[in-house]
Write a protein that holds these residues in place. Structure first.
Motif, PDB file in Angstrom:
ATOM      1  N   THR A 113       0.806  -1.223   0.000  1.00 35.61           N
ATOM      2  CA  THR A 113       0.000   0.000   0.000  1.00 35.61           C
ATOM      3  C   THR A 113       0.835   1.267   0.000  1.00 35.61           C
ATOM      4  N   GLY A 114       1.980   1.245   0.655  1.00 34.19           N
ATOM      5  CA  GLY A 114       2.781   2.457   0.751  1.00 34.19           C
ATOM      6  C   GLY A 114       4.066   2.191   1.508  1.00 34.19           C
ATOM      7  N   ALA A 115       4.781   3.274   1.844  1.00 33.90           N
ATOM      8  CA  ALA A 115       6.089   3.129   2.478  1.00 33.90           C
ATOM      9  C   ALA A 115       5.998   2.476   3.855  1.00 33.90           C
TER      10      ALA A 115
ATOM     11  N   ASP B  99       7.743   4.579  -3.061  1.00 32.55           N
ATOM     12  CA  ASP B  99       6.339   4.709  -3.451  1.00 32.55           C
ATOM     13  C   ASP B  99       6.224   5.075  -4.921  1.00 32.55           C
ATOM     14  N   GLY B 100       5.252   4.463  -5.598  1.00 33.64           N
ATOM     15  CA  GLY B 100       4.906   4.898  -6.937  1.00 33.64           C
ATOM     16  C   GLY B 100       4.013   6.118  -6.898  1.00 33.64           C
TER      17      GLY B 100
ATOM     18  N   TRP C 137       6.769   9.985  -6.460  1.00 29.93           N
ATOM     19  CA  TRP C 137       7.432  10.575  -7.615  1.00 29.93           C
ATOM     20  C   TRP C 137       7.182   9.877  -8.943  1.00 29.93           C
ATOM     21  N   LEU C 138       6.631   8.688  -8.951  1.00 28.57           N
ATOM     22  CA  LEU C 138       6.293   8.082 -10.232  1.00 28.57           C
ATOM     23  C   LEU C 138       4.929   8.554 -10.712  1.00 28.57           C
ATOM     24  N   ASN C 139       4.214   9.263  -9.823  1.00 31.82           N
ATOM     25  CA  ASN C 139       2.926   9.888 -10.167  1.00 31.82           C
ATOM     26  C   ASN C 139       1.875   8.885 -10.615  1.00 31.82           C
ATOM     27  N   THR C 140       1.724   7.802  -9.845  1.00 28.90           N
ATOM     28  CA  THR C 140       0.632   6.862 -10.034  1.00 28.90           C
ATOM     29  C   THR C 140      -0.464   7.177  -9.023  1.00 28.90           C
ATOM     30  N   PRO C 141      -1.678   6.693  -9.229  1.00 28.87           N
ATOM     31  CA  PRO C 141      -2.731   6.890  -8.216  1.00 28.87           C
ATOM     32  C   PRO C 141      -2.384   6.147  -6.919  1.00 28.87           C
ATOM     33  N   TYR C 142      -3.041   6.586  -5.855  1.00 27.87           N
ATOM     34  CA  TYR C 142      -2.939   5.844  -4.593  1.00 27.87           C
ATOM     35  C   TYR C 142      -3.728   4.554  -4.684  1.00 27.87           C
ATOM     36  N   ASP C 143      -3.264   3.458  -4.062  1.00 22.70           N
ATOM     37  CA  ASP C 143      -2.005   3.355  -3.364  1.00 22.70           C
ATOM     38  C   ASP C 143      -1.033   2.521  -4.178  1.00 22.70           C
TER      39      ASP C 143
END
Length: 454
Positions: free
Chosen positions: A134-136, A282-283, A286-292
């Motif tokens: 889901t995230g960091a 995380d995508g 800085w990769l600018n993908t939607p959450y998560d």
């Protein structure tokens, strides 16, 4: 599901995206008050599909934060590349359980390909295993579970079976500027937030190597690739050198800063990162993908597998040595959006995205100094820490800017002093957006100086 319903949802989403850059960044009071439209007793009879969408559009959309827009500089929140929004919609329609080849052959293949691409663009050891979480917070949790397994297994302790009661002690070393997600992961793993050894930092928030403690083979060191306030990088190469000799495990919190390795002008900041044992990023930053869209990378595949694997009779058809390195079985196809971003951008596009944000952060910092504000950090990446004449004026200015609506950023504390933090993380942000934001800040400074209320 009817085509008509999907078309209506698409039309409403398109309208939202078309307006996002011309609206307030944070909703006004009328929009917030409108949220009361959702308040009702649980209905006896359900609504129509169109009524559901209409309620979301009428009361929900106006009260959203335009964090996917051009002038959102709060936290470290990236925008969303259009191609990743499309991939997100397809992933939702597919509704895959992306945890194994049996539950989703397509996601098994796409995540395999994406994992290879990530190791390539981030220049990390090719033997590493990659997972999508889901995230960091969960990426760090997963990596440190592998570290816990390996260090305790050396002592003959089965932590997955016996837990931590009576287990040999593991020392955890963190920066004095450690991010809260690392502390949360440590608490979830039973290490505790307060039992860590904190290392003092230099003027820009990087670990002071001269103050680093002795390491041994029962030590985990959590370093930062990108301080969440200043963007600073810990001296990872030297720390990894010491850790390697001692048998310690080094984990890199690179939620956004790890992407500097994909930028030719910035890669030098990450020197030595490849020598660590695990990494979190995380995508959706800085990769600018939607959450998560979090990513965990671990050099020791077997330790991660032992920390995360399970077995059950009904899982016998699932290759548990493949995708089940992650905490969740019920895992959505978040890897699809990361694949889409990488496929669309390519190596040069990722470089341009990251480098461009840093260039605009430096432009922002120069403009803020020109207004008479103080930049508290060395702007080495995309983070700018700002203060005014006093803590009270700093707070008043931040609140005035938030109320004015042209842009948005939030508070922080830097070296014990009140400040606000600007993070340039979106592909959409242009130099014009920086200038518009500076004009709004200048106007708000005049309001505060005149004794106006925020």
């Amino acid at each position: 599901m009817s085509r008509e319903l999907l078309n209506k949802a698409r039309e409403r989403a398109e309208h939202f995206l078309e307006e996002i850059d011309s609206r307030r960044v944070f909703p006004d009071q009328a929009a917030l008050t409108g949220l009361s439209g959702f308040e009702e007793v649980f209905p006896e009879q359900g609504a129509t599909e169109e009524q559901v969408l209409e309620l979301l559009d009428r009361y929900g959309a106006p009260a959203t934060v335009a964090s996917a827009g051009r002038r959102y500089f709060g936290f470290v929140v990236g925008g969303t590349l259009p191609v990743t929004i499309g991939a997100n919609w397809m992933a939702t329609a597919w509704d895959q359980v992306a945890s194994s080849k049996v539950t989703s052959p397509v996601m098994d293949k796409i995540e395999q390909v994406t994992s290879g691409w990530l190791l390539d663009v981030l220049d990390l050891p090719e033997e590493s295993v990659v997972g999508y979480v889901t995230g960091a917070t969960m990426a760090t949790f997963t990596a440190l579970a592998a570290a816990r397994h390996k260090l305790l297994a050396r002592q003959g302790w089965d932590v997955e079976g016996r837990g931590l009661f009576g287990a040999p002690e593991i020392k955890v070393v963190v920066s004095d500027e450690v991010h809260v997600t690392v502390l949360k992961a440590l608490s979830l793993l039973g290490f505790g937030k307060e039992r860590v050894v904190r290392v003092p930092t230099d003027a820009n928030g990087a670990m002071d190597i001269a103050s680093h403690p002795e390491l041994d083979d029962m030590t985990i060191v959590c370093v930062q690739a990108g301080n969440v306030n200043s963007g600073a990088f810990d001296p990872v190469a030297e720390i990894c050198g010491r850790a390697s000799k001692a048998g310690a495990w080094v984990h890199v919190d690179g939620a956004f800063g790890l992407w500097a390795r994909a930028a030719k002008e910035l890669k030098h900041l990450t020197a030595g990162v490849e020598k660590a044992d695990s990494w979190a990023t995380d995508g959706h930053k800085w990769l600018n993908t939607p959450y998560d869209a979090g990513v965990v990378i671990c050099r020791d595949q077997q330790s991660l597998y032992q920390a995360m694997s399970v077995s059950a009779a009904y899982l016998r058809e699932i290759d548990t040595a493949a995708q089940n390195y992650m905490p969740e079985f019920s895992k959505r196809a978040r890897g699809l959006e990361i694949w889409a971003a990488l496929k669309f951008l390519g190596r040069n596009g990722v470089d341009e995205l990251v480098t461009g944000c840093c260039q605009r952060a430096r432009l922002f910092a120069r403009g803020l100094e020109g207004l008479g504000l103080t930049i508290q950090n060395s702007v080495v990446l995309n983070q700018v820490v700002v203060s005014w004449d006093s803590p009270e004026k700093t707070e008043a200015l931040m609140q005035a800017v938030q109320k004015e609506g042209t842009c948005w950023f939030g508070p922080t504390v830097w070296k014990g002093k009140a400040a606000f933090r600007i993070s340039v993380s979106s592909w959409k942000t242009t130099e014009e957006d920086i200038q518009l934001s500076l004009q709004a800040i200048k106007k708000c400074m005049a309001t505060v100086n005149a004794g106006g209320k925020a």
